[in-house]
Design a protein around this motif. Sequence first.
Motif, short mmCIF file in Angstrom:
data_model
loop_
_atom_site.label_atom_id
_atom_site.label_comp_id
_atom_site.label_asym_id
_atom_site.label_seq_id
_atom_site.Cartn_x
_atom_site.Cartn_y
_atom_site.Cartn_z
N LYS A 86 18.17 -13.36 16.35
CA LYS A 86 17.93 -12.07 16.98
C LYS A 86 19.08 -11.10 16.69
CE LYS A 86 16.92 -10.19 21.61
NZ LYS A 86 18.15 -9.79 22.33
N GLU A 87 20.32 -11.59 16.76
CA GLU A 87 21.45 -10.71 16.46
C GLU A 87 21.40 -10.26 15.01
OE1 GLU A 87 26.10 -9.96 17.31
OE2 GLU A 87 25.31 -11.96 17.78
N PHE A 88 21.06 -11.18 14.11
CA PHE A 88 20.93 -10.82 12.69
C PHE A 88 19.88 -9.72 12.51
CE2 PHE A 88 19.11 -11.44 8.43
CZ PHE A 88 20.25 -11.40 7.64
N ALA A 89 18.72 -9.88 13.15
CA ALA A 89 17.64 -8.90 13.04
C ALA A 89 18.05 -7.56 13.66
CB ALA A 89 16.38 -9.43 13.71
N ASN A 90 18.76 -7.61 14.79
CA ASN A 90 19.20 -6.38 15.45
C ASN A 90 20.21 -5.62 14.59
OD1 ASN A 90 17.56 -6.85 17.66
ND2 ASN A 90 19.19 -7.70 18.94
N LEU A 91 21.11 -6.35 13.96
CA LEU A 91 22.08 -5.70 13.07
C LEU A 91 21.38 -4.99 11.91
CD1 LEU A 91 24.90 -8.42 12.87
CD2 LEU A 91 25.13 -6.14 13.86
N LYS A 92 20.38 -5.65 11.33
CA LYS A 92 19.65 -5.04 10.23
C LYS A 92 18.94 -3.78 10.68
CE LYS A 92 17.30 -7.22 7.22
NZ LYS A 92 16.30 -8.10 6.54
N ARG A 93 18.29 -3.85 11.83
CA ARG A 93 17.54 -2.68 12.31
C ARG A 93 18.48 -1.54 12.66
NH1 ARG A 93 12.60 -2.51 16.67
NH2 ARG A 93 11.75 -3.95 15.13
N ALA A 94 19.60 -1.84 13.31
CA ALA A 94 20.57 -0.81 13.67
C ALA A 94 21.14 -0.13 12.43
CB ALA A 94 21.69 -1.41 14.52
N ALA A 95 21.49 -0.93 11.42
CA ALA A 95 22.04 -0.37 10.18
C ALA A 95 21.01 0.53 9.49
CB ALA A 95 22.48 -1.49 9.25
N GLU A 96 19.77 0.09 9.46
CA GLU A 96 18.72 0.89 8.84
C GLU A 96 18.49 2.20 9.60
OE1 GLU A 96 15.50 -1.83 8.86
OE2 GLU A 96 16.26 -3.02 7.16
N ALA A 97 18.82 2.21 10.90
CA ALA A 97 18.65 3.41 11.71
C ALA A 97 19.83 4.37 11.58
CB ALA A 97 18.46 3.02 13.18
N GLY A 98 20.86 3.97 10.82
CA GLY A 98 22.01 4.84 10.64
C GLY A 98 23.11 4.63 11.66
N VAL A 99 23.09 3.50 12.35
CA VAL A 99 24.15 3.18 13.31
C VAL A 99 25.19 2.32 12.59
CG1 VAL A 99 24.69 2.05 15.49
CG2 VAL A 99 22.51 3.25 15.21
N LYS A 100 26.46 2.66 12.78
CA LYS A 100 27.55 1.89 12.15
C LYS A 100 27.72 0.58 12.91
CE LYS A 100 31.07 1.42 9.24
NZ LYS A 100 31.26 -0.04 9.43
N VAL A 101 27.30 -0.51 12.27
CA VAL A 101 27.45 -1.87 12.80
C VAL A 101 27.96 -2.73 11.66
CG1 VAL A 101 25.61 -1.67 14.54
CG2 VAL A 101 25.05 -2.43 12.22
N PRO A 102 28.47 -3.93 11.96
CA PRO A 102 28.82 -4.85 10.86
C PRO A 102 27.58 -5.19 10.05
CG PRO A 102 29.80 -5.57 12.94
CD PRO A 102 28.84 -4.49 13.28
N ASP A 103 27.65 -5.03 8.75
CA ASP A 103 26.49 -5.36 7.91
C ASP A 103 26.18 -6.85 8.01
OD1 ASP A 103 26.01 -2.81 6.95
OD2 ASP A 103 27.38 -3.03 5.25
N PRO A 104 24.94 -7.20 8.33
CA PRO A 104 24.57 -8.62 8.36
C PRO A 104 24.48 -9.18 6.96
CG PRO A 104 22.63 -7.27 8.72
CD PRO A 104 23.80 -6.32 8.65
N ILE A 105 24.98 -10.40 6.76
CA ILE A 105 25.00 -11.00 5.43
C ILE A 105 24.03 -12.18 5.35
CG2 ILE A 105 26.45 -12.22 3.75
CD1 ILE A 105 28.84 -10.63 4.88
N ALA A 106 24.14 -13.11 6.27
CA ALA A 106 23.26 -14.29 6.24
C ALA A 106 23.31 -14.96 7.60
CB ALA A 106 23.69 -15.27 5.14
N VAL A 107 22.32 -15.79 7.87
CA VAL A 107 22.28 -16.55 9.12
C VAL A 107 21.81 -17.96 8.81
CG1 VAL A 107 19.92 -15.80 9.68
CG2 VAL A 107 21.45 -16.57 11.51
N GLN A 108 22.49 -18.94 9.42
CA GLN A 108 22.12 -20.34 9.32
C GLN A 108 22.27 -20.96 10.70
OE1 GLN A 108 20.85 -22.45 7.13
NE2 GLN A 108 20.70 -20.98 5.45
N ARG A 109 21.16 -21.40 11.27
CA ARG A 109 21.16 -22.02 12.59
C ARG A 109 21.94 -21.16 13.60
NH1 ARG A 109 19.52 -27.05 13.47
NH2 ARG A 109 21.07 -27.33 15.10
N ASN A 110 23.08 -21.65 14.09
CA ASN A 110 23.85 -20.93 15.10
C ASN A 110 25.05 -20.20 14.51
OD1 ASN A 110 24.88 -23.58 14.58
ND2 ASN A 110 26.29 -23.37 16.30
#
Length: 279
Positions: free
Chosen positions: A144-168
Amino acid sequence: MADDDFVEETEGAPGDEFEEIDVSDTEADRIARKRDREFAEFRKRVKDADQFKVEAGAFDDATYAAIYKLVQDGYVAALGGPISTGKEANVYAAEAPEGETVALKVYRVNASDFRQMRDYLEGDPRFEGIRGDKKSVVLAWTRKEFANLKRAAEAGVKVPDPIAVQRNVLAMEYIGGEDEAAPTLTDVTLENPETAYEVVKEYMRRLYDAKLVHGDLSEYNIVVHEGELTVIDVGQAVTTYHPNADEFLRRDCRNVANFFSRAGADADVDDLYAFVTRE
């Protein structure tokens, strides 16, 4: 009894209908053993590293495997020390193969407050049908955090760019300098609080336009680096369809407006809410 009689009686004895099984080594066996050895060596290196010895609770075998998969996939080349520690997760510095620093956020499956996590997951249409056990909740939270980061970045909000997610384990952009991570708003003196407030207002509006509410926004979840404000910790962010989205948004507005008002900006809770929702 004649020898010929004996042979005739024993032909077709039990077991004769089974084919002989080839138990010799295959290339797949050798590759699997090599990977097992490499993983065991990797896990030992991490366990023996001084910066991880006090964090044994954050690393179980599944977490080691998740980090090792990030290494195999080319996202991580080396691990560094801790950036921050929290009740549910620790963030560590890591080095990517190209040499730049990335951040690894490791959620503790055993220590996380999964009941509180469920309050943010339930009602989110992206995670309907999630099982109620702690591991499932924590793994869903990480995705969920990975997905939220992607959506926020696409919306033009400065967040840490998500790179990858594995389990926890979540790999994302590192925000900070060579010596330390970027400080939060609580650790700096704002030279121009009005300008900073306008930036945060716009971030909140863009999140809302993207159908997201941060849910825990305050001066503790906004960092400053090279004159830019970055929103962090978006794991609890919910969609605007969540039954508690409006309550969470009003709390965010109250936290943000109160902080910037204390900092000297002209900030009002109701005005901020109206600006974010375009009411």
